[in-house]
Design an enzyme around this catalytic site. Sequence first.
Site, PDB file in Angstrom:
ATOM      1  N   LYS A  54       0.870  -1.195   0.000  1.00 32.51           N
ATOM      2  CA  LYS A  54       0.000   0.000   0.000  1.00 32.51           C
ATOM      3  C   LYS A  54       0.891   1.224   0.000  1.00 32.51           C
ATOM      4  O   LYS A  54       1.995   1.198   0.545  1.00 32.51           O
ATOM      5  CB  LYS A  54      -0.870   0.013   1.263  1.00 32.51           C
ATOM      6  CG  LYS A  54      -2.106   0.884   1.138  1.00 32.51           C
ATOM      7  CD  LYS A  54      -3.242   0.112   0.524  1.00 32.51           C
ATOM      8  CE  LYS A  54      -4.444   0.989   0.242  1.00 32.51           C
ATOM      9  NZ  LYS A  54      -5.606   0.160  -0.158  1.00 32.51           N
ATOM     10  N   ASP A 112      -7.054   4.232  -4.488  1.00 29.48           N
ATOM     11  CA  ASP A 112      -7.707   4.083  -3.185  1.00 29.48           C
ATOM     12  C   ASP A 112      -8.312   5.467  -2.899  1.00 29.48           C
ATOM     13  O   ASP A 112      -8.564   6.222  -3.857  1.00 29.48           O
ATOM     14  CB  ASP A 112      -6.687   3.645  -2.107  1.00 29.48           C
ATOM     15  CG  ASP A 112      -7.345   3.159  -0.824  1.00 29.48           C
ATOM     16  OD1 ASP A 112      -7.807   2.011  -0.787  1.00 29.48           O
ATOM     17  OD2 ASP A 112      -7.425   3.941   0.153  1.00 29.48           O
TER      18      ASP A 112
HETATM   19  P1  NDP Z   1     -13.049   7.639  -2.687  1.00 33.27           P
HETATM   20  O1  NDP Z   1     -11.959   8.639  -2.542  1.00 33.27           O
HETATM   21  O2  NDP Z   1     -13.670   7.405  -4.008  1.00 33.27           O
HETATM   22  O3  NDP Z   1     -14.212   7.963  -1.654  1.00 33.27           O
HETATM   23  C1  NDP Z   1     -13.974   8.044  -0.294  1.00 33.27           C
HETATM   24  C2  NDP Z   1     -15.278   8.370   0.402  1.00 33.27           C
HETATM   25  O4  NDP Z   1     -15.100   8.203   1.801  1.00 33.27           O
HETATM   26  C3  NDP Z   1     -15.716   9.806   0.181  1.00 33.27           C
HETATM   27  O5  NDP Z   1     -17.108   9.877   0.269  1.00 33.27           O
HETATM   28  C4  NDP Z   1     -15.054  10.514   1.358  1.00 33.27           C
HETATM   29  O6  NDP Z   1     -15.687  11.708   1.739  1.00 33.27           O
HETATM   30  C5  NDP Z   1     -15.239   9.474   2.440  1.00 33.27           C
HETATM   31  N1  NDP Z   1     -14.190   9.624   3.450  1.00 33.27           N
HETATM   32  C6  NDP Z   1     -12.853   9.527   3.246  1.00 33.27           C
HETATM   33  N2  NDP Z   1     -12.212   9.763   4.386  1.00 33.27           N
HETATM   34  C7  NDP Z   1     -13.158  10.022   5.305  1.00 33.27           C
HETATM   35  C8  NDP Z   1     -13.111  10.342   6.685  1.00 33.27           C
HETATM   36  N3  NDP Z   1     -11.938  10.453   7.327  1.00 33.27           N
HETATM   37  N4  NDP Z   1     -14.283  10.521   7.331  1.00 33.27           N
HETATM   38  C9  NDP Z   1     -15.461  10.412   6.673  1.00 33.27           C
HETATM   39  N5  NDP Z   1     -15.572  10.123   5.357  1.00 33.27           N
HETATM   40  C10 NDP Z   1     -14.430   9.928   4.702  1.00 33.27           C
HETATM   41  O7  NDP Z   1     -12.426   6.278  -2.106  1.00 33.27           O
HETATM   42  P2  NDP Z   1     -12.920   4.781  -2.334  1.00 33.27           P
HETATM   43  O8  NDP Z   1     -14.388   4.732  -2.474  1.00 33.27           O
HETATM   44  O9  NDP Z   1     -12.052   4.183  -3.365  1.00 33.27           O
HETATM   45  O10 NDP Z   1     -12.487   4.116  -0.939  1.00 33.27           O
HETATM   46  C11 NDP Z   1     -13.364   4.003   0.177  1.00 33.27           C
HETATM   47  C12 NDP Z   1     -12.892   2.875   1.079  1.00 33.27           C
HETATM   48  O11 NDP Z   1     -12.870   1.646   0.356  1.00 33.27           O
HETATM   49  C13 NDP Z   1     -11.477   3.027   1.656  1.00 33.27           C
HETATM   50  O12 NDP Z   1     -11.436   2.455   2.939  1.00 33.27           O
HETATM   51  C14 NDP Z   1     -10.641   2.191   0.709  1.00 33.27           C
HETATM   52  O13 NDP Z   1      -9.443   1.753   1.320  1.00 33.27           O
HETATM   53  C15 NDP Z   1     -11.591   1.044   0.461  1.00 33.27           C
HETATM   54  N6  NDP Z   1     -11.321   0.247  -0.732  1.00 33.27           N
HETATM   55  C16 NDP Z   1     -11.246   0.814  -1.962  1.00 33.27           C
HETATM   56  C17 NDP Z   1     -11.033   0.033  -3.081  1.00 33.27           C
HETATM   57  C18 NDP Z   1     -11.033   0.586  -4.460  1.00 33.27           C
HETATM   58  O14 NDP Z   1     -10.945  -0.203  -5.393  1.00 33.27           O
HETATM   59  N7  NDP Z   1     -11.156   1.884  -4.668  1.00 33.27           N
HETATM   60  C19 NDP Z   1     -10.796  -1.420  -2.956  1.00 33.27           C
HETATM   61  C20 NDP Z   1     -10.998  -1.936  -1.625  1.00 33.27           C
HETATM   62  C21 NDP Z   1     -11.221  -1.110  -0.567  1.00 33.27           C
HETATM   63  P3  NDP Z   1     -15.034  13.133   1.343  1.00 33.27           P
HETATM   64  O15 NDP Z   1     -15.437  13.357  -0.074  1.00 33.27           O
HETATM   65  O16 NDP Z   1     -15.625  14.092   2.308  1.00 33.27           O
HETATM   66  O17 NDP Z   1     -13.550  12.982   1.526  1.00 33.27           O
HETATM   67  O1  2IT Z   2      -7.834  -1.697  -0.707  1.00 29.21           O
HETATM   68  C1  2IT Z   2      -7.804  -2.185  -1.848  1.00 29.21           C
HETATM   69  O2  2IT Z   2      -7.949  -3.397  -2.053  1.00 29.21           O
HETATM   70  C2  2IT Z   2      -7.606  -1.277  -2.981  1.00 29.21           C
HETATM   71  N1  2IT Z   2      -7.552  -0.069  -2.789  1.00 29.21           N
HETATM   72  C3  2IT Z   2      -7.443  -1.830  -4.361  1.00 29.21           C
HETATM   73  C4  2IT Z   2      -6.048  -2.314  -4.566  1.00 29.21           C
HETATM   74  C5  2IT Z   2      -5.706  -2.737  -5.969  1.00 29.21           C
HETATM   75  O3  2IT Z   2      -4.524  -3.016  -6.172  1.00 29.21           O
HETATM   76  O4  2IT Z   2      -6.575  -2.777  -6.850  1.00 29.21           O
END
Ligand code: NDP
Ligand code: 2IT
Length: 451
Positions: A130, A170
């Site tokens: 990461k 992420d």
């Molecule tokens: P995005 O940046 O697309 O969205 C993040 C969302 O979470 C936004 O709505 C943001 O709000 C909110 N957020 C972020 N930080 C905080 C905080 N400290 N408190 C409250 N709300 C918060 O990210 P993703 O959707 O890609 O990721 C979301 C989660 O999913 C993370 O935990 C990530 O690690 C996990 N994840 C993502 C994957 C991927 O493929 N993208 C894969 C597996 C897991 P705001 O706009 O206000 O910042």
């Molecule tokens: O937390 C996760 O699994 C991710 N943000 C996606 C990682 C990836 O390599 O696609």
Amino acid sequence: MAVTDHVDLNGFMEGVKKRNPHQPEFVQAVQEVAEDIFEFMQDKEEYHSQQILRRIAEPDRVVSFRVCWEDDAGNIRVQRGWRVQNNNAIGPYKGGIRFHPSVTESVLKFLAFEQTFKNALTGLPMGGGKGGSNFNPKGKSVREIMRFCQSFMTELYRHIGADIDVPAGDIGVGGREIGFMFGQYKRITNNFTGVLTGKGLEWGGSLIRTEATGYGAVYFLENMLATKGENLAGKTAVISGSGNVATHAAEKIVQLGGKVLTLSDSGGFIHDPDGITQDKIDWVKTHKTHRRGRIEEYVAEFPRASFHAGKTPWGVPCDMALPCATQNELLGEDAKTLVANGCRAVSEGANMPTDLDGVHIFKAAKILYAPGKASNAGGVAVSGLEMSQNSERRSWKEEELQQMLKDIMSGIHNSCIRYGDQGGGYIDYVKGANIAGFKKVADAMLAFGVV
Ligand code: NDP
Ligand code: 2IT
């Protein structure tokens, strides 16, 4: 007998805390895994004597670097960047990059540790890593983001490679940022290779990578409900976040006949009693991604909804909850409220969104509770499929990929049952995911000897 006697769980965790001071998120993630692994290892001498968990809980390396960039006003800004390469026993390091002001070494170490187990669960050959930076993309112009991404990659490029370490997106890193980073990698190395995933479809990306995490979390939920002879039709869901994972989870729930009541961001949550339908989800996607707006503006567009500033959505009664924003966003009290309100299933889209108290409350209540390392693995799984397509220099069809994603999610569900079935109709998905993920990595490490 080895030089030292085996430590117990408490002794092990004391050591982890001592070696990782001021890293609460990392210690939390290790504790959650160690609770199950110590039980599993009781009669497995080799894992003990070879110090396997101790070795997985010490990243192979943590690279920390300075990232300088110039803002639009000509000021020089200095950020910190990291890449944590946790473990490559079963494949190249693989995991996302996060840009958010809350990013610290502790946060990235916990994410890389979790990723190691998650990636093993997918069945694909990927190790765990990461990276990220404390850079805050909010309020920055696109050109500022481009300059930051280029500067970040100017250091990162020397630590990654298609067979070494393959980053992806992420929080705060989506298709646009991956484009800027890939462009810079290619400029520096003159090498067009699958060094990042989540790429654009025109330049080596995979269909359904964008949707895969959210869709996968809902497929996992479907699998869990099926063990009770149920499905999603007519059930209500509370979702946090409004980014990539949250909006695609919402979309799949709606497609499968469920009703989504909430979405959120760091400003608070919106509650739409009429349900957040596909056209409303489309509005949120455009609003958050392209207009970079706030979720509170939803209520001006859809006036029957209400906005709750500074709050999380866990108090809204529901059948199912999907935390899809960030770590430790669902605390013990929230877990109690959800259970008391009759919530029967929790599928984590985010990484470690539930704190340890919350995990223990869900386990004690014996509800269907999937930890992120199992339920959100669909994203990295399709990243793994993107790597395969890049190696083969071809692109698979959408239907093929959809089927592969579904198969991988039900494979993970089966692994959880295999190691987490507690009898009496209760499956401890946390235990199942931890043991299945650990076993694969541990057995590979045993084969390599002491390295
Ligand atoms: P995005 O940046 O697309 O969205 C993040 C969302 O979470 C936004 O709505 C943001 O709000 C909110 N957020 C972020 N930080 C905080 C905080 N400290 N408190 C409250 N709300 C918060 O990210 P993703 O959707 O890609 O990721 C979301 C989660 O999913 C993370 O935990 C990530 O690690 C996990 N994840 C993502 C994957 C991927 O493929 N993208 C894969 C597996 C897991 P705001 O706009 O206000 O910042
Ligand atoms: O937390 C996760 O699994 C991710 N943000 C996606 C990682 C990836 O390599 O696609």
